[in-house]
Each structure stands twice: as structure tokens, then as C-alpha cells.
Design a protein around this motif. Structure first.
Motif: not given
Length: 257
Positions: A136-155
Motif C-alpha cells: 500500500t505504501a511502496i509500489a515497487e518490490d524493494p527486495w530486488q536489491i537484496a543480493k549476495y556475492s560468493t567468495v571462497n564458498n561464502s557470502a
């Protein structure tokens, strides 16, 4: 004047207690009134989270058939309120998709994501649902920016702010999902309430952190069940205590005469 020595001594010794008993009677009566309203209509109506939330009980997503096994912990701190409420995420994950951080995932929905979902149970894929935010308050999905990058099998990530328009209390009984570079869901964990303060998310302590946490749903149901069991006993004792205090007060008044 005109009193016997024992009566006079009784008045002298017991007079201070009259005030004490009167005070106790007021406390008992007040306690009785408070006990009648101690149980809210909903177990979450008065539940607030002063501490952070964590997701650390990861298990393979119900319909995932790959070989990735995610462990670790995600911590969520609430900042702001109303439409500006946000979850600030810090995480250490082990075993996520190695392609995240190197593969080109432009245009791939949910790729390498870490998201809160509307569901409350990781055991059934059909119940996990989609991303959770205040639509209702936020039109666009805010979770699209929540990403991880893996280095040496960990993020690892720190202080990633996701403006959801939701408080920690509103997301506390939801699940958190980790996705691979293709946007497929690979791991799921319920939210947990820390029982002991511990902000170390390193690999060496992740298992000890998990031992110190309880699922929010378990915390709420256990608290309500224990309160429900004890409330009738407490309420039954209030009239007895009030009656005893009133009787003692009356006796003291007679002695004072």
C-alpha cells in the motif's frame, strides 16, 4: 485513656500495621483488576521486538533438487517507522551459489537474492508465497536489491537497508529465502528471536548461535500457553487475599478502639 494496659500496648504495636494492611489491600485489588485484562485478544497484539531478528535455521527449499547446502545466519535490524520502516540486513552465508558475484544476472528476477517472504513455514513450498512488503505504501518490490556475492564458498554482507514499510514485529513470524543465480529458491529459514545477546555471525559460532535461538511462533505460543495456564489460579487467589486483608484490617480497627 481508660484502656487496659494490654489494649493500649496492642494499639501501640499494631497501629502501624493498619496502614500497611490497607496498602496491601489496595495492591491486591489493583492486581485483581490488572489480571482480568492480562491476556490480549491476540498473542501478538502486545508483542514488540526490542532486539534484532535472525534467520539461521536454514534447510533446503522444499522443491529444491540441487546440491547446494546453505548454512549461516542473517540478522535483521529495524530502522525507521511507517512507510519508511526498513530492515537493515547483515549476513554470513556458507555454501550458496558460487556463480553469484561472477555470473551476469542482469534481468534475472530474484537471482542471488535474500528475501523475506509472506509465508510462515518452510516445509511446504506452496505456503511460502512471494516477497513481503507494505504494498500500500511502496509500489515497487524493494527486495530486488537484496543480493549476495560468493567468495571462497561464502557470502558476507553488512548494513543492506531494505525499505519494506514493515516493522520487525510484522515480519517476525515470516520466513527468509535464499536464491541461486538462476533465481531459483535453494534455502529457507524461519525468523528467530535471540534468547541471548550474540552478534557474532562467523562460521565458528554459527552453530552456537542457532542453539541460543527459538522460533518466534514457538516463543509466542509457549508464552501464551503458560499465561493461560496460570491466569485462573492467580485470579482465584485475588478474592481470597483481598478478603483476608480486609478481615485483618477490621480486626486492627477494633483493637485501636
Amino acid at each position: 485513656c481508660g484502656q487496659s494496659i494490654p489494649a493500649a500496648m496492642g494499639k501501640f504495636l499494631l497501629q502501624p500495621w493498619a496502614s500497611v494492611v490497607a496498602f496491601m489491600l489496595g495492591v491486591v485489588q489493583s492486581t485483581g483488576r490488572n489480571l482480568r485484562g492480562v491476556i490480549p485478544s491476540s498473542p501478538t497484539s502486545t508483542f514488540t521486538l526490542a532486539s534484532n531478528l535472525r534467520a539461521s535455521n536454514f534447510e533446503p527449499y522444499p522443491d529444491y533438487r540441487g546440491n547446494l547446502v546453505v548454512t549461516g545466519a542473517v540478522e535483521l535490524v529495524q530502522e525507521g517507522s511507517g512507510a519508511d520502516a526498513r530492515q537493515v540486513i547483515s549476513f554470513t552465508l556458507h555454501g550458496p551459489d558460487k556463480a553469484c558475484g561472477t555470473a551476469n544476472v542482469t534481468g534475472v528476477d530474484d537471482a542471488c537474492g535474500i528475501h523475506i517472504h509472506v509465508g510462515k513455514d518452510c516445509s511446504d513450498a506452496s505456503m511460502v508465497g512471494g516477497h513481503y512488503w507494505n504494498q500500500t505504501a511502496i509500489a515497487e518490490d524493494p527486495w530486488q536489491i537484496a543480493k549476495y556475492s560468493t567468495v571462497n564458498n561464502s557470502a558476507t554482507g553488512h548494513s543492506l537497508a531494505i525499505t519494506t514499510g514493515l516493522t520487525n514485529a510484522e515480519v517476525a513470524d515470516c520466513v527468509l529465502v535464499v536464491l541461486d543465480s538462476s533465481g531459483s529458491r535453494i534455502a529457507c529459514s524461519p525468523m528467530v528471536v535471540p534468547v541471548m545477546a550474540n552478534t557474532d555471525l562467523s562460521a565458528s559460532t554459527s552453530s552456537r548461535v542457532a542453539d541460543q535461538l527459538v522460533p518466534v511462533s514457538t516463543f509466542l505460543s509457549t508464552t501464551r500457553r503458560r499465561t493461560d495456564a496460570r491466569l485462573p489460579m492467580l485470579q482465584s487467589r485475588v478474592p481470597l487475599l483481598a478478603g483476608s486483608a480486609a478481615l485483618l484490617l477490621a480486626v486492627l480497627k477494633v483493637i485501636e478502639r
